[in-house]
Enzyme design. Structure first.
Site, PDB file in Angstrom:
ATOM      1  N   GLY A 182     -35.723 -43.344 -24.752  1.00  0.00           N
ATOM      2  CA  GLY A 182     -37.323 -44.181 -24.726  1.00  0.00           C
ATOM      3  C   GLY A 182     -38.428 -43.526 -25.343  1.00  0.00           C
ATOM      4  O   GLY A 182     -39.023 -42.518 -25.150  1.00  0.00           O
ATOM      5  N   ARG A 234     -48.771 -32.667 -39.677  1.00  0.00           N
ATOM      6  CA  ARG A 234     -49.823 -30.893 -40.291  1.00  0.00           C
ATOM      7  C   ARG A 234     -49.644 -29.808 -40.127  1.00  0.00           C
ATOM      8  O   ARG A 234     -50.019 -29.306 -40.935  1.00  0.00           O
ATOM      9  CB  ARG A 234     -51.024 -31.777 -39.431  1.00  0.00           C
ATOM     10  N   ARG A 279     -32.342 -46.595 -29.727  1.00  0.00           N
ATOM     11  CA  ARG A 279     -30.726 -45.876 -28.757  1.00  0.00           C
ATOM     12  C   ARG A 279     -29.884 -47.069 -29.902  1.00  0.00           C
ATOM     13  O   ARG A 279     -29.588 -47.871 -30.056  1.00  0.00           O
ATOM     14  CB  ARG A 279     -30.369 -46.764 -27.322  1.00  0.00           C
ATOM     15  N   ASP A 308     -32.262 -36.110 -24.000  1.00  0.00           N
ATOM     16  CA  ASP A 308     -30.517 -36.088 -23.792  1.00  0.00           C
ATOM     17  C   ASP A 308     -29.567 -36.630 -24.830  1.00  0.00           C
ATOM     18  O   ASP A 308     -28.611 -35.683 -25.771  1.00  0.00           O
ATOM     19  CB  ASP A 308     -29.760 -36.839 -22.526  1.00  0.00           C
ATOM     20  N   THR A 313     -39.201 -37.907 -22.617  1.00  0.00           N
ATOM     21  CA  THR A 313     -39.034 -38.693 -22.504  1.00  0.00           C
ATOM     22  C   THR A 313     -40.009 -38.781 -20.897  1.00  0.00           C
ATOM     23  O   THR A 313     -40.553 -37.494 -20.205  1.00  0.00           O
ATOM     24  CB  THR A 313     -37.978 -38.443 -21.566  1.00  0.00           C
ATOM     25  N   ASP A 366     -39.067 -39.007 -17.810  1.00  0.00           N
ATOM     26  CA  ASP A 366     -37.849 -38.857 -16.793  1.00  0.00           C
ATOM     27  C   ASP A 366     -37.974 -36.899 -16.959  1.00  0.00           C
ATOM     28  O   ASP A 366     -37.729 -37.162 -15.279  1.00  0.00           O
ATOM     29  CB  ASP A 366     -36.444 -39.203 -16.870  1.00  0.00           C
ATOM     30  N   ASP A 395     -36.373 -34.964 -16.705  1.00  0.00           N
ATOM     31  CA  ASP A 395     -35.226 -34.960 -15.794  1.00  0.00           C
ATOM     32  C   ASP A 395     -34.404 -33.915 -17.323  1.00  0.00           C
ATOM     33  O   ASP A 395     -32.884 -32.829 -17.131  1.00  0.00           O
ATOM     34  CB  ASP A 395     -34.350 -35.952 -15.953  1.00  0.00           C
ATOM     35  N   ARG A 419     -32.849 -44.012 -14.060  1.00  0.00           N
ATOM     36  CA  ARG A 419     -32.383 -44.480 -13.236  1.00  0.00           C
ATOM     37  C   ARG A 419     -31.652 -43.068 -13.217  1.00  0.00           C
ATOM     38  O   ARG A 419     -30.396 -43.542 -12.578  1.00  0.00           O
ATOM     39  CB  ARG A 419     -31.565 -45.165 -15.190  1.00  0.00           C
ATOM     40  N   GLY A 476     -48.941 -40.103  -1.511  1.00  0.00           N
ATOM     41  CA  GLY A 476     -48.609 -40.082   0.281  1.00  0.00           C
ATOM     42  C   GLY A 476     -47.874 -41.009   0.678  1.00  0.00           C
ATOM     43  O   GLY A 476     -48.124 -42.228   1.962  1.00  0.00           O
ATOM     44  N   ALA A 477     -47.006 -41.371   0.087  1.00  0.00           N
ATOM     45  CA  ALA A 477     -45.853 -42.323   0.854  1.00  0.00           C
ATOM     46  C   ALA A 477     -45.238 -41.744   1.573  1.00  0.00           C
ATOM     47  O   ALA A 477     -45.296 -40.694   1.518  1.00  0.00           O
ATOM     48  CB  ALA A 477     -44.895 -42.740  -0.411  1.00  0.00           C
ATOM     49  N   GLU A 478     -44.896 -43.498   2.667  1.00  0.00           N
ATOM     50  CA  GLU A 478     -44.201 -42.531   3.639  1.00  0.00           C
ATOM     51  C   GLU A 478     -42.572 -41.802   3.441  1.00  0.00           C
ATOM     52  O   GLU A 478     -42.216 -41.812   4.081  1.00  0.00           O
ATOM     53  CB  GLU A 478     -43.973 -43.941   4.527  1.00  0.00           C
ATOM     54  N   LYS A 531     -48.644 -47.521  13.215  1.00  0.00           N
ATOM     55  CA  LYS A 531     -49.569 -47.769  12.072  1.00  0.00           C
ATOM     56  C   LYS A 531     -49.151 -48.809  10.812  1.00  0.00           C
ATOM     57  O   LYS A 531     -47.793 -49.237  11.325  1.00  0.00           O
ATOM     58  CB  LYS A 531     -47.706 -46.091  11.297  1.00  0.00           C
ATOM     59  N   GLU A 540     -35.661 -46.007  -9.582  1.00  0.00           N
ATOM     60  CA  GLU A 540     -34.557 -47.229  -9.866  1.00  0.00           C
ATOM     61  C   GLU A 540     -32.770 -46.872 -10.077  1.00  0.00           C
ATOM     62  O   GLU A 540     -32.299 -47.812  -9.569  1.00  0.00           O
ATOM     63  CB  GLU A 540     -34.308 -47.127 -11.604  1.00  0.00           C
ATOM     64  N   GLN A 566     -44.784 -48.242 -16.982  1.00  0.00           N
ATOM     65  CA  GLN A 566     -44.413 -46.709 -16.766  1.00  0.00           C
ATOM     66  C   GLN A 566     -44.759 -46.123 -18.058  1.00  0.00           C
ATOM     67  O   GLN A 566     -44.991 -44.467 -18.253  1.00  0.00           O
ATOM     68  CB  GLN A 566     -43.570 -46.455 -15.970  1.00  0.00           C
TER      69      GLN A 566
HETATM   70  O1  F6P Z   1     -35.008 -42.893 -20.161  1.00  0.00           O
HETATM   71  C1  F6P Z   1     -36.643 -43.424 -20.026  1.00  0.00           C
HETATM   72  C2  F6P Z   1     -36.298 -44.808 -19.071  1.00  0.00           C
HETATM   73  O2  F6P Z   1     -37.729 -45.162 -18.400  1.00  0.00           O
HETATM   74  C3  F6P Z   1     -35.499 -44.520 -17.403  1.00  0.00           C
HETATM   75  O3  F6P Z   1     -36.571 -44.380 -16.662  1.00  0.00           O
HETATM   76  C4  F6P Z   1     -35.168 -45.907 -17.452  1.00  0.00           C
HETATM   77  O4  F6P Z   1     -34.009 -45.748 -16.407  1.00  0.00           O
HETATM   78  C5  F6P Z   1     -35.061 -46.376 -19.181  1.00  0.00           C
HETATM   79  O5  F6P Z   1     -35.515 -45.814 -19.660  1.00  0.00           O
HETATM   80  C6  F6P Z   1     -35.344 -48.062 -18.788  1.00  0.00           C
HETATM   81  O6  F6P Z   1     -34.813 -47.971 -19.995  1.00  0.00           O
HETATM   82  P1  F6P Z   1     -34.966 -49.255 -21.175  1.00  0.00           P
HETATM   83  O7  F6P Z   1     -35.858 -49.811 -21.597  1.00  0.00           O
HETATM   84  O8  F6P Z   1     -33.665 -49.006 -22.579  1.00  0.00           O
HETATM   85  O9  F6P Z   1     -34.641 -50.476 -20.236  1.00  0.00           O
END
Ligand code: F6P
Length: 327
Positions: free
Chosen positions: A14, A28, A75, A106, A130, A132, A134, A176, A190-192, A218, A227, A259
């Site tokens: 991604g 460079r 990919r 990854d 990425t 993510d 992660d 994901r 500030g999500a609930e 509230k 996701e 995003q």
């Molecule tokens: O790895 C980044 C990411 O944006 C994940 O957060 C998301 O689940 C996935 O890629 C979506 O991938 P694609 O654009 O291939 O649907």
């Protein structure tokens, strides 16, 4: 130490804002070190399909502020086959390219590791790119900061309309397999409630929390859902909650690929630039088979076999803090 003369840079998986800043720094820094630098378009797939472009200093002018990746990304399924990797290797050898900088996540590092085992004469440095965030071996990945800022910008806007209409919003953010975007942006708005794949979601508990909020007047709520949350995402969860808690008028918003785009924040430009520079410095010093990351503001090298998705990276203290503050 190997004598590296030609290197290639690619982006894979991604796309993430800040990748262009990173490519610029690789090119460079490579040129500064007297190397010939190539760009490979569409990641490993382009390596297989011989899609190489020579890079000079001006080919990376005016890109630091742009989202996406000028080298494009993919990919590649074919790179998972020995035949695909062989074709990729032959394309590198035909140009005398003996080192690669691969920017991705990854899957990118797994591909690099398999390739290096088969063709040890090609050096590889990985860089964490990425949204993510992660990966182990780095505090932050390129693109994460921009993504969470995009989310808070969108959710602040949704909060305006949620408050005006007295509504409950389920907002789905990317991730994901990782709740990093959800957790950080959820705290930022500030999500609930913040629901992530790393922890089990108990719908009863969520409904109880909504009830308590309702009883203390509230009038609107924001629930951030990653996701990959075990409830199946924002829509599936909203459908269940709507059946059982009817007081709020409920809406669902799935933020999706906005995003991943947009102009990178200064943090992502800085991170991409620093890592791109360090990748070439590492190659020149004879390092290979590692991802370069930044931990506590120090450059850290993590072998590819450990630079994988790290569920332990999630800070449980932050989850607890978010829960306390949402009460
Ligand atoms: O790895 C980044 C990411 O944006 C994940 O957060 C998301 O689940 C996935 O890629 C979506 O991938 P694609 O654009 O291939 O649907």
């Amino acid at each position: 130490m190997k004598n590296i003369q030609q290197i290639a840079v690619l982006t894979s998986g991604g796309d993430a804002p800040g990748m262009n800043a990173c490519i610029r720094a690789v090119v460079r820094t490579g040129l500064f070190n007297g190397l010939k630098v190539w760009g490979i378009r569409r990641g490993y797939q382009g390596m297989i399909e011989n899609d190489f472009i020579p890079m000079d200093s001006s080919s990376v002018s005016n890109i630091i502020q742009r989202g996406g990746t000028i080298l494009k990304t993919a990919r590649s399924k074919e790179f998972m086959t020995p035949e695909g990797r062989k074709r990729a290797y032959e394309n590198l050898r035909s140009r005398n390219i003996n080192a690669i900088v691969a920017i991705g996540g990854d899957g990118t590092f797994t591909g690099a590791r398999v390739f290096m085992n088969e063709y040890p004469d090609i050096d590889f440095i990985g860089l964490p790119g990425t949204i993510d965030n992660d990966l182990s071996g780095t505090d932050f990945t390129i693109g994460f900061d921009t993504a969470i800022n995009t989310v808070i910008d969108a959710v602040d806007k949704i909060r305006d309309t949620a408050a005006s209409h007295d509504r409950l919003f389920f907002i789905e953010v990317m991730g994901r397999d990782s709740g990093m975007i959800a957790l950080h942006s959820g705290i930022g708005v500030g999500a609930e409630a913040i629901l992530i794949p790393e922890t089990k979601t108990y719908v009863d508990q969520l409904i109880h929390q909504l009830e308590r909020g309702w009883l203390r007047n509230k009038s609107s709520c924001i629930i951030i859902v990653a996701e990959g949350d075990d409830t199946g995402g924002a829509q599936a969860l909203a459908d269940v909650v709507k059946q059982r808690f009817t007081q709020y008028d409920t809406r669902v918003s799935i933020l999706g690929h906005i995003q991943r785009g947009g102009s990178p924040t200064c943090n992502d430009r800085m991170l991409g630039t620093r890592l791109g520079y360090e990748a070439v410095e590492a190659l020149v010093r004879g390092k290979s088979g590692v991802m370069v990351g930044i931990v506590n503001n120090q450059v850290v090298y993590t072998p590819f076999e450990h630079a994988i998705r790290d569920e332990g990276k999630m800070n449980m203290q932050l989850i607890r803090m978010a829960e306390i503050l949402a009460m």
